[in-house]
Design an enzyme around this catalytic site. Structure first.
Site, PDB file in Angstrom:
ATOM      1  CB  SER A  82       9.761  -1.511  -0.627  1.00 27.07           C
ATOM      2  OG  SER A  82       9.652  -0.129  -0.854  1.00 27.07           O
ATOM      3  CE  LYS A  85      12.352   1.359   0.054  1.00 26.12           C
ATOM      4  NZ  LYS A  85      11.014   1.774   0.451  1.00 26.12           N
ATOM      5  CE1 TYR A 208      14.147   2.718  -3.042  1.00 24.83           C
ATOM      6  CE2 TYR A 208      13.003   4.343  -4.382  1.00 24.83           C
ATOM      7  CZ  TYR A 208      12.983   3.386  -3.394  1.00 24.83           C
ATOM      8  OH  TYR A 208      11.797   3.090  -2.769  1.00 24.83           O
ATOM      9  CE1 TYR A 260       8.048   0.318   3.628  1.00 19.89           C
ATOM     10  CE2 TYR A 260       5.936  -0.770   3.341  1.00 19.89           C
ATOM     11  CZ  TYR A 260       7.173  -0.431   2.860  1.00 19.89           C
ATOM     12  OH  TYR A 260       7.543  -0.833   1.631  1.00 19.89           O
ATOM     13  CB  VAL A 278       4.434  -0.558  -3.471  1.00 21.93           C
ATOM     14  CG1 VAL A 278       5.095  -0.338  -4.816  1.00 21.93           C
ATOM     15  CG2 VAL A 278       3.154   0.209  -3.351  1.00 21.93           C
TER      16      VAL A 278
HETATM   17  N1  LIG Z   1       6.846   0.513  -0.797  1.00 20.44           N
HETATM   18  C1  LIG Z   1       7.436   0.362  -1.943  1.00 20.44           C
HETATM   19  O1  LIG Z   1       7.524  -0.753  -2.469  1.00 20.44           O
HETATM   20  C2  LIG Z   1       7.906   1.611  -2.608  1.00 20.44           C
HETATM   21  C3  LIG Z   1       8.825   1.355  -3.779  1.00 20.44           C
HETATM   22  C4  LIG Z   1       8.649   2.333  -4.903  1.00 20.44           C
HETATM   23  N2  LIG Z   1       9.630   2.075  -5.913  1.00 20.44           N
HETATM   24  C5  LIG Z   1       8.747   3.770  -4.393  1.00 20.44           C
HETATM   25  O2  LIG Z   1       9.800   4.266  -4.246  1.00 20.44           O
HETATM   26  O3  LIG Z   1       7.747   4.412  -4.160  1.00 20.44           O
END
Ligand SMILES: NC(=O)CC[C@H](N)C(=O)O
Length: 333
Positions: A82, A85, A208, A260, A278
């Site tokens: 993530s 992003k 993504y 988040y 994550v």
């Molecule tokens: N929080 C994350 O890093 C989520 C990324 C992971 N690729 C997902 O879409 O679930």
């Protein structure tokens, strides 16, 4: 006052990081202290991530002067997840402009988990912000380029420019997530049903998923963040990646949403725009000064790295980076 504290105090008031030796010592200190934190668990919902070594831990700081400091496993590669992003959002803002992306994707926190489905329904089909999965998939769907291969190349090349070196895809993690990401597939379909996705849902999710599987190190995250701190010019390569206005917008969105549903608590305690992933990465940005990159796979309940949080908190305090503090504070409170 201790002469070293005086140096930091002086640096804060002039809007820069302290000198090389002092930053190096504080990075090492943050690493040693945060290493003692053993809480949290490695994310298991992506099969290829479940086997990550929970003890890995790296910390890096990059200044807008191009100096990079590192401690521990700061060169160990891991998938960006993530944290991507933040940088894909910056690239899309650069291509489409401030207003268009904000209207399409939004900028406000959901107060819910990063992969929440109900957040979409509660908000009339809005993806809400580019730092949760719904908003990130909607943002990736806006990346310009000719066909899926052209759009993927734009993302790979753009994130590589932020890092200052070519980033490679981890095929195993990509395959593993692509085979199991039914929740993200559902989120994309739901956005489409609300007329909020500008691409074919499986194609948007595939792109993504690829961006999440790019390999970086804690050092890379520090340099990528320092590019945002430096108004869009990579301080190591000297290459312009995005405009200062895009950096300003991206950092505002990170402050509100990057951690988040814990973004408010993070700002309250640490005072820096940041983004977590994550796999255990965190990037935290001090505008005009530099950035911190950390990697440690054990996560808290919101999906933020436990050791990374400790290290960033310590560095924010000792380097005087908290955006809301008018002087260096020795401890919380
Ligand atoms: N929080 C994350 O890093 C989520 C990324 C992971 N690729 C997902 O879409 O679930």
């Amino acid at each position: 006052m201790d002469p070293q504290d005086a140096e930091v105090e002086q640096a804060v008031s002039t809007g820069s990081l302290p000198g090389r030796e002092r930053v190096g010592a504080l990075v090492l200190d943050a690493y040693e202290r945060a290493k003692a934190a053993t809480g949290g668990t490695v994310a298991g919902y992506i099969p290829a991530l479940a086997g990550a070594d929970p003890e890995l831990f790296g910390v890096s700081v990059a200044g807008v002067d191009g100096r990079v400091h590192a401690a521990g496993d700061a060169a160990v590669p891991f998938t960006i997840q993530s944290v991507s992003k933040a940088f894909v959002y910056a690239l899309v803002c650069e291509a489409l402009g401030h207003r268009a992306v904000a209207e399409r994707v939004g900028v406000d926190n959901t107060g819910l988990a990063f992969d929440s489905v109900i957040a979409i329904e509660l908000n009339g089909g809005s993806p809400m912000n580019p730092m949760v999965n719904a908003g990130a998939i909607a943002t990736t769907a806006l990346v310009p380029g000719s066909g899926p291969a052209g759009r993927w190349e734009a993302i790979r090349a753009g994130l590589s420019a932020f890092a200052g070196r070519p980033l490679a895809l981890d095929e195993e993690v990509y395959d593993s997530e692509a085979a199991t990401n039914r929740r993200n597939q559902a989120i994309a379909r739901l956005l489409q049903s609300h007329g909020r996705l500008d691409a074919d849902p499986p194609a948007a999710v595939d792109l993504y998923t690829r961006q999440c599987a790019l390999l970086v190190s804690a050092r890379d995250l520090a340099v990528m963040g320092a590019t945002l701190a430096d108004g869009g010019t990579n301080p190591v390569t000297g290459r312009r990646v995005v405009s200062p206005e895009v950096c300003r917008d991206t950092l505002a969105v990170l402050a509100a949403n990057g951690m988040y549903q814990r973004s408010g608590e993070w700002l309250f305690e640490i005072g820096l725009p940041a983004k977590s992933g994550v796999s255990g990465g965190i990037v935290a940005v001090a505008p005009g000064k530099g950035a911190i990159g950390t990697f440690a796979p054990r996560l808290d309940a919101a999906g933020n790295s436990v050791r990374g949080r400790h290290a960033v908190a310590h560095l924010s305090r000792t380097l005087g980076l908290n955006l809301f503090a008018s002087r260096v504070h020795a401890a919380a409170g």
